[in-house]
Design an enzyme around this catalytic site. Sequence first.
Site, PDB file in Angstrom:
ATOM      1  N   HIS A 168       0.808  -1.224   0.000  1.00  0.00           N
ATOM      2  CA  HIS A 168       0.000   0.000   0.000  1.00  0.00           C
ATOM      3  C   HIS A 168       0.836   1.266   0.000  1.00  0.00           C
ATOM      4  CE1 HIS A 168       1.000  -0.138   4.270  1.00  0.00           C
ATOM      5  NE2 HIS A 168       0.639   1.129   4.352  1.00  0.00           N
ATOM      6  N   ARG A 169       2.118   1.179   0.304  1.00  0.00           N
ATOM      7  CA  ARG A 169       2.934   2.395   0.404  1.00  0.00           C
ATOM      8  C   ARG A 169       3.175   2.996  -0.970  1.00  0.00           C
ATOM      9  NH1 ARG A 169       4.419   3.471   5.414  1.00  0.00           N
ATOM     10  NH2 ARG A 169       4.304   1.750   6.896  1.00  0.00           N
TER      11      ARG A 169
END
Length: 365
Positions: free
Chosen positions: A210-211
């Site tokens: 998700h980063r």
Amino acid sequence: MKKITIIAGARPNFMKIAPIIHALKEAQDKGIKIDYRLIHTGQHYDEKMSGSFFEQLQIPEPHVNLAAGGGTQAEQTAAIMLKFEKELLENPANLVLVVGDVTSTMACAIVAQKLHTKVAHVEAGIRSNDWSMPEEINRLLTDAITNYYFTTSELANQNLLASGANPETIFYVGNTMIDTLLKQRPRFRKPAFWDELGLQDKSYMVMTLHRPANVDEEANLKTLIDEIILHSAPYDLVFPVHPRTAKVLERLKIADKRLHLVEPMGYLEFNYLVERAMAVVTDSGGITEETTVMGIPCMTLRDNTERPETITIGTNELLGTDPKAIRPAMEKLLSGNWKVGSIPPLWDGATAPRIIENILGLNEL
């Protein structure tokens, strides 16, 4: 009567505060005069945070949702501060307790101090030393104005002492995320897709990405996932995907018969999946703590971590963000040579009672 205002702004925060609420209720049941007010800042809008989410964690819904989400970092910080100031003026407290490292943590700590209310920070002192991460700025600013520090590791204690914190205000208590994990472990339950996909224990790996460094650069994301698919055979890959990432994957036409894109799931379902996985590939911080306690090999696709004990003691390895690091890590795992980790001190499921015991012992509140 001691009154504590507890702040949460995103899903992981609620996992951290759930055991604190349980410990508070136990204290109340013993006739101790202590009360709390749970504030959801609404920093992250999450459609899955319904009544069932709080039921899974066995906590009541927040007393109020400030609905201060959206916008830029500055807009969000300002909205949280404006709304929380009004809330705290209307409902004064002896102590504002913040957890973790989200924008709400920093913003509410600032408001509390300006209203002359003491601040306690749960998970204080952890550092990635990466100032490009908003979370690191939040940690630094929060700890700079915190009155009482509740820490998860000896390294966190050292970080705080190095920054000038008073040793008498540092309480090494352990990790409330692990309190939640150990309490809820007997209740883990199969996700709906378990039988549909024919999953079995140790027949698959779990991926979470998700980063921005991993998912916003499309070419890099494609190379990362291609490398994971190529070198993880014959294992299935179960990838709970945020809708934003799902659109990118669709655009990139990433598909493989072993890759299963599933929707984000509840806490009990997700950890059922992790507990039975061959390994986890992630860029999350919290998941590395859970895999360490459950003894699941974990590969972290980041260049740094604020939870080094998951590496030095636990089952986690920091691979960086270069896709070329995937192959040797997978070879190590599949040849049976992954390290056997252990559990860090005080990650024993009794952190929250230690926090409440220490709060009750603060005569200045």
